[in-house]
Design an enzyme around this catalytic site. Structure first.
Site, mmCIF file in Angstrom:
data_model
loop_
_atom_site.group_PDB
_atom_site.id
_atom_site.type_symbol
_atom_site.label_atom_id
_atom_site.label_comp_id
_atom_site.label_asym_id
_atom_site.label_seq_id
_atom_site.Cartn_x
_atom_site.Cartn_y
_atom_site.Cartn_z
ATOM 1 N N GLY A 49 0.867 5.613 0.881
ATOM 2 C CA GLY A 49 -0.384 6.896 1.479
ATOM 3 C C GLY A 49 1.174 8.197 1.387
ATOM 4 O O GLY A 49 2.208 7.850 1.007
ATOM 5 N N ASP A 53 -5.630 10.209 15.142
ATOM 6 C CA ASP A 53 -6.120 9.291 13.879
ATOM 7 C C ASP A 53 -7.032 8.457 13.069
ATOM 8 O O ASP A 53 -6.769 7.702 12.128
ATOM 9 C CB ASP A 53 -4.934 9.885 13.209
ATOM 10 C CG ASP A 53 -4.750 9.898 10.949
ATOM 11 O OD1 ASP A 53 -5.849 10.459 11.163
ATOM 12 O OD2 ASP A 53 -4.462 9.598 10.092
ATOM 13 N N LYS A 112 8.070 -0.172 5.436
ATOM 14 C CA LYS A 112 7.256 1.286 5.192
ATOM 15 C C LYS A 112 8.804 2.189 5.043
ATOM 16 O O LYS A 112 9.464 2.441 5.523
ATOM 17 C CB LYS A 112 6.907 2.050 5.976
ATOM 18 C CG LYS A 112 5.606 3.252 6.481
ATOM 19 C CD LYS A 112 4.559 3.546 7.100
ATOM 20 C CE LYS A 112 3.629 5.097 6.581
ATOM 21 N NZ LYS A 112 3.190 5.203 7.760
ATOM 22 N N GLY A 126 0.383 -1.417 -0.059
ATOM 23 C CA GLY A 126 0.152 0.037 0.148
ATOM 24 C C GLY A 126 0.048 0.963 -0.158
ATOM 25 O O GLY A 126 1.522 1.545 0.389
ATOM 26 N N VAL A 179 4.326 1.187 2.264
ATOM 27 C CA VAL A 179 4.772 0.261 2.513
ATOM 28 C C VAL A 179 4.876 -1.395 2.111
ATOM 29 O O VAL A 179 3.890 -1.792 0.716
ATOM 30 C CB VAL A 179 3.919 -0.599 3.719
ATOM 31 C CG1 VAL A 179 3.930 -1.595 3.998
ATOM 32 C CG2 VAL A 179 2.999 0.615 4.351
#
Length: 540
Positions: A276, A391, A296, A274, A281
């Site tokens: 962001g 978050d 990450k 993934g 990652v």
């Protein structure tokens, strides 16, 4: 306090002239900068001619110059001030087009900073230009570098860090601020600010995730374990190999050249899990132990922001202290010789909850309830350890086995976490009233106001998450960040029972979720443990 640091603080303050035609903004700048010991505001001007006259009269160390001044603009004023004085000029503008930045530098400006910059970044810019360095804000520097690299393709080829730069980077990742680094290294703070700016620029140029490297980190092999993919250099989203353009911004994608390489000498990168705003990652395998991990890696352009580096470190430290089946643990944290910050995490098969909702639609109560209960367990562990997540949202939840007999939900990304007390003797960051962190669609009203938080704030965010899991949409609908903040503070969400999919949930579950979304903190559940107890009574 050490002598070197004392010496830096007793130096003559940097004298500033503020040239800004917006009276309210000029006042705001003065008030924010007058509270900084190292600075002294010696004058103000509201137009181009006034800025030149004030600069000649006061001979400030640095002029903060708006471009859009009446009389004549800030570029003309910069040229005249530079020809008549030794003052340094830092452009402070709301516009950041490359053409305008280059025009400012051509006029003699020593730096270019956007007006949205926070006080810490503005202070760093002021110190850098005062010390005869050149400052460009993060995004501006990347745009200018990209523009210039079209003229000189070799511009971004040399990104190795010097020994001093590596020391500074490691001290930043250890939590030191720039003044403390100057004290520890016995160097004047202005020199550290200049070095840190060059360091951050080098980090933004580190393109190991897309560059054609000739080192041992080139592709070693491609096997059935490897899954090649492409990455958008603009928004960092990851795409299948056949996707030539990013679906979000239309930018041409590039092959992610980390896949198939050896990272940090011992991890073989297999695929992208993934990506962001903070980093990408990867799934990786330890070369010698053959253990699967998730790595990450911070986006290089984010590394230009000291607060982003420290947030990345905060995430690693906080997660490493929290050992729980429903929290993704961090096993290691470090930085490569090229300055790429990374963390090694537990590898978990699965996907984010946001991706699951996007792929399959809203979950049924029977599918969602076990996940909610597990998230309460993980959250309760964090809260008992003195950590507020701040978050919680579907993209920060990793799920697997949805609808099976053994579904699993795990909380990840503690990058914005805050401590309510020392954690294992370590004080990471205590709460700072007035500062706003998080994702507005999932933030509690008190979080939106920037006031002190407690566990009920995370419970509100968990309520937003549960609402979206069962309906497919968050409880607050807004087009802008400011609108989302206002809605969270003042507007009650539509009752989940009146939504198309939420009405299928048992009334008791509807009531539990709506209680988590109460604007008043005292009316929510007092703890994640209490919330779990109520959820455990729901029958689906």
């Amino acid at each position: 306090m050490q002598t070197a640091h004392n010496g830096a603080r007793t130096m003559k303050p940097i004298s500033l002239l503020i040239a800004e035609d917006n009276e309210l903004l000029r006042l705001s700048l003065r008030l924010s900068l007058e509270g900084v010991d190292e600075l002294s505001v010696v004058g103000e001007a509201g137009d181009g001619p006034g800025a030149v006259r004030a600069a000649i009269e006061h001979r400030p160390s640095v002029v903060l110059m708006d471009i859009g001044l009446p009389g004549f603009d800030g570029l003309v004023a910069t040229e005249r001030i530079k020809s008549a004085t030794n003052s340094r000029v830092l452009i402070l503008s709301s516009r950041a087009e490359t053409r305008q930045v280059l025009a400012a530098l051509k006029a003699g400006a020593d730096g270019y900073c956007v007006k949205e910059a926070d006080t810490d970044q503005l202070l760093c810019a002021i110190k850098s230009v005062c010390n005869h360095g050149t400052w460009l804000s993060d995004d501006i520097a990347n745009d200018v570098i990209s523009h210039l690299s079209l003229i000189d393709p070799g511009l971004d080829g040399q990104t190795s860090l010097t020994e001093l730069e590596l020391k500074i980077l490691n001290m930043i990742l250890e939590g030191a601020n720039l003044d403390g680094i100057a004290s520890d290294l016995g160097v004047h703070s202005n020199q550290i600010y200049a070095h840190s700016q060059r360091l951050m620029t080098k980090l933004s140029l580190s393109r190991s995730d897309m560059a054609e490297s000739k080192s041992s980190s080139r592709h070693l092999r491609a096997s059935t374990e490897h899954r090649l993919s492409r990455i958008c250099p603009k928004c960092h989203s990851s795409w299948p190999l056949a996707k030539r353009n990013c679906a979000y911004d239309g930018a041409p994608t590039r092959l992610d050249n980390l896949i198939g390489t050896i990272f940090a000498d011992r991890y073989e990168i297999l695929s992208v899990l993934g990506s962001g705003a903070g980093g990408t990652v990867y799934k990786a395998k330890h070369r010698f132990m053959l253990k699967m991990v998730a790595i990450k890696i911070m986006h290089p352009n984010n590394a230009r922001k000291i607060h982003a580096l420290q947030r990345f470190r905060n995430e690693a430290i906080t997660s490493s202290f929290l050992t729980h089946p429903n929290i993704v643990s961090v096993l290691d944290f470090g930085v490569t010789e090229k300055g790429l910050a990374f963390m090694i995490m537990d590898f978990c098969n699965g996907e984010t909850l946001s991706r699951a909702i996007e792929r399959r639609g809203a979950l049924t109560p029977a599918q969602a309830l076990p996940l909610f209960i597990q998230l309460c367990d993980g959250l309760e562990h964090a809260h008992r350890s003195g950590v507020l997540h701040r978050d919680l949202k579907p993209s920060n939840i990793l799920v697997s086995g949805i609808g099976s007999e053994e579904p699993v939900a795990r909380i990840l990304d503690f990058g914005t976490a805050v401590l309510t007390r020392d954690l294992a003797g370590y004080n990471l960051e205590m709460q700072k009233p007035g500062f706003i962190y998080g994702s507005p669609l999932y933030m509690s009203p008190e979080q939106c106001r920037g006031t002190k938080l407690d566990a009920s704030s995370d419970i509100y965010s968990l309520g937003c998450l549960m609402y979206e899991t069962l309906t497919g949409n968050p409880p607050i609908d807004a087009e802008t960040i400011n609108e989302a903040l206002m809605h969270q503070i003042f507007k009650d969400p539509i009752h989940i029972g009146r939504t198309d999919l939420g009405k299928n949930s048992p009334p008791i579950l509807q009531g539990i979720i709506m209680r988590t979304l109460r604007k008043e903190q005292a009316l929510r559940y007092s703890s994640a443990q209490e919330l779990k107890a109520y959820l455990a009574e729901v029958r689906v």
